[in-house]
Scaffold this active site. Structure first.
Site, short mmCIF file in Angstrom:
data_model
loop_
_atom_site.label_atom_id
_atom_site.label_comp_id
_atom_site.label_asym_id
_atom_site.label_seq_id
_atom_site.Cartn_x
_atom_site.Cartn_y
_atom_site.Cartn_z
N TYR A 113 0.82 -1.22 0.00
CA TYR A 113 0.00 0.00 0.00
C TYR A 113 0.85 1.27 0.00
O TYR A 113 0.40 2.32 -0.47
CB TYR A 113 -1.01 -0.02 1.16
CG TYR A 113 -2.12 -1.00 0.87
CD1 TYR A 113 -3.14 -0.67 -0.02
CD2 TYR A 113 -2.11 -2.27 1.42
CE1 TYR A 113 -4.13 -1.59 -0.33
CE2 TYR A 113 -3.10 -3.19 1.11
CZ TYR A 113 -4.10 -2.84 0.23
OH TYR A 113 -5.08 -3.76 -0.09
N ARG A 164 1.25 1.83 -3.58
CA ARG A 164 0.00 2.36 -4.14
C ARG A 164 -0.16 3.84 -3.76
O ARG A 164 -0.62 4.65 -4.55
CB ARG A 164 -1.21 1.58 -3.62
CG ARG A 164 -1.20 0.08 -3.86
CD ARG A 164 -1.53 -0.29 -5.29
NE ARG A 164 -0.44 0.00 -6.20
CZ ARG A 164 0.71 -0.68 -6.24
NH1 ARG A 164 0.92 -1.69 -5.43
NH2 ARG A 164 1.65 -0.37 -7.10
N GLN A 168 -16.11 3.29 -6.08
CA GLN A 168 -15.46 2.08 -5.61
C GLN A 168 -13.95 2.28 -5.52
O GLN A 168 -13.24 1.40 -5.06
CB GLN A 168 -15.74 0.92 -6.58
CG GLN A 168 -17.20 0.52 -6.65
CD GLN A 168 -17.42 -0.55 -7.71
OE1 GLN A 168 -17.42 -0.28 -8.91
NE2 GLN A 168 -17.60 -1.77 -7.27
N ASN A 169 -13.49 3.43 -5.99
CA ASN A 169 -12.04 3.67 -6.08
C ASN A 169 -11.46 4.12 -4.75
O ASN A 169 -12.09 4.86 -4.00
CB ASN A 169 -11.75 4.71 -7.16
CG ASN A 169 -12.23 4.24 -8.53
OD1 ASN A 169 -12.40 3.04 -8.75
ND2 ASN A 169 -12.45 5.18 -9.43
N ASP A 174 -8.46 5.71 -4.76
CA ASP A 174 -7.60 6.86 -5.03
C ASP A 174 -8.33 8.16 -4.66
O ASP A 174 -9.52 8.16 -4.35
CB ASP A 174 -7.16 6.88 -6.50
CG ASP A 174 -8.34 7.07 -7.46
OD1 ASP A 174 -8.97 8.15 -7.40
OD2 ASP A 174 -8.63 6.16 -8.25
N HIS A 228 -15.01 1.55 -0.69
CA HIS A 228 -13.93 0.62 -0.34
C HIS A 228 -12.78 1.30 0.40
O HIS A 228 -11.69 0.76 0.46
CB HIS A 228 -13.40 -0.07 -1.60
CG HIS A 228 -14.42 -0.96 -2.25
ND1 HIS A 228 -14.37 -1.33 -3.57
CD2 HIS A 228 -15.54 -1.54 -1.74
CE1 HIS A 228 -15.41 -2.11 -3.85
NE2 HIS A 228 -16.13 -2.24 -2.77
N GLY A 268 -17.51 3.37 -15.61
CA GLY A 268 -16.28 2.61 -15.40
C GLY A 268 -16.37 1.48 -14.40
O GLY A 268 -15.39 1.19 -13.72
N THR A 269 -17.51 0.84 -14.31
CA THR A 269 -17.64 -0.30 -13.40
C THR A 269 -18.30 -1.46 -14.12
O THR A 269 -19.20 -1.26 -14.93
CB THR A 269 -18.44 0.08 -12.14
OG1 THR A 269 -18.71 -1.11 -11.39
CG2 THR A 269 -19.75 0.76 -12.48
N SER A 270 -17.83 -2.66 -13.83
CA SER A 270 -18.44 -3.83 -14.46
C SER A 270 -19.80 -4.11 -13.81
O SER A 270 -20.64 -4.78 -14.39
CB SER A 270 -17.54 -5.05 -14.31
OG SER A 270 -17.41 -5.39 -12.95
#
Ligand SMILES: [Zn+2]
Length: 245
Positions: free
Chosen positions: A57, A60, A90-91, A93, A108, A188-190
């Site tokens: 992390y 990251r 969901q990101n 960043d 998240h 941008g999400t499945s």
């Protein structure tokens, strides 16, 4: 001059930040920067080797700090300045924040925050011992092994929701927005896994629904106006049309 304020829910996934250079495990067959997901994003991995997890992390943290918001992040910030926006992502960043957004709901967690390892039972939701310590703070540098919680002395860990841990789901706030939303935008999400798939379903009665993705998952997009393409190419024109209303 546009006058009425719209209530807009925007729900973003990894595809929003891909063009900024942020990589996730979805990009490489279950590996996240050469690591197995279960080693760096699970309570078991943390128990096995916290030094490895913290090192992961830390990388990251530095990597995302070197990335810049792309036109899609900036478009969302423009939208939030014009209309009333619930910004769910969901990101992990902070590119939305750096584009000028505030109050972003990170399902998240966030890479620039730390919490206590006693924050959670490191087990499943409902286990005894959950939330034994509520320490949570922003960080200015990566967390190191030995960094202690000022409240209880526990080891500090990233404020990231790992596999097997509960996402930051705020049912009450979500309920309010389900009732008042005029527009829902997914980007941008499945939208295949919890809670993403559930969010699309929850907002199924929202009058206008849009979805932006290079590979739209049409199975879950009944009733959506779909714009096929990257976030930075397709989201800004959509958003600018909403700003002009
Ligand atoms: Zn603590």
């Amino acid at each position: 001059m546009p006058s009425s304020t719209l209530n807009i829910v925007i729900f973003s996934g990894a595809g929003l930040s891909t063009e900024s250079g942020i990589l996730t495990f979805r990009d490489s067959n279950g590996l996240w920067e050469q690591h197995r997901i279960e080693d760096v994003a699970s309570p078991e991995g943390w128990r096995r080797d916290p030094a490895l997890v913290l090192e992961f992390y830390a990388k990251r943290y530095h990597a995302q700090a070197a990335c810049l918001p792309n036109p899609a992040h900036h478009a969302i910030a423009r939208l939030a300045a014009r209309h009333s926006v619930l910004n769910i992502t969901q990101n992990i960043d902070t590119l939305l924040e750096r584009a000028g957004c505030s109050g972003v709901w990170h399902l998240h967690g966030r890479i620039d925050r730390q919490k206590c390892e006693e924050h959670h039972s490191l087990g499943f939701p409902g286990d005894a011992g959950m939330f034994t310590c509520d320490f949570l703070s922003a960080i200015e540098r990566p967390i190191a092994l030995g960094d202690q919680c000022p409240k209880c002395g526990g080891q500090l860990r990233p404020d990231i929701v790992w596999f097997g841990e509960p996402v930051d789901m705020r049912e009450e706030e979500l309920g309010k927005w389900v009732r008042k939303a005029d527009i829902f935008i997914g980007v941008g999400t499945s939208a295949q896994v919890y809670p993403a798939a559930g969010l699309l379903s929850i907002f199924r009665n929202t009058p206008e629904r849009f979805f932006v993705d290079p590979h739209p998952n049409y199975d879950v997009l009944d009733g959506f106006t779909v714009r096929t393409g990257s976030a930075s190419a397709e989201l800004p024109p959509l958003i600018d049309s909403l700003i002009a209303r």
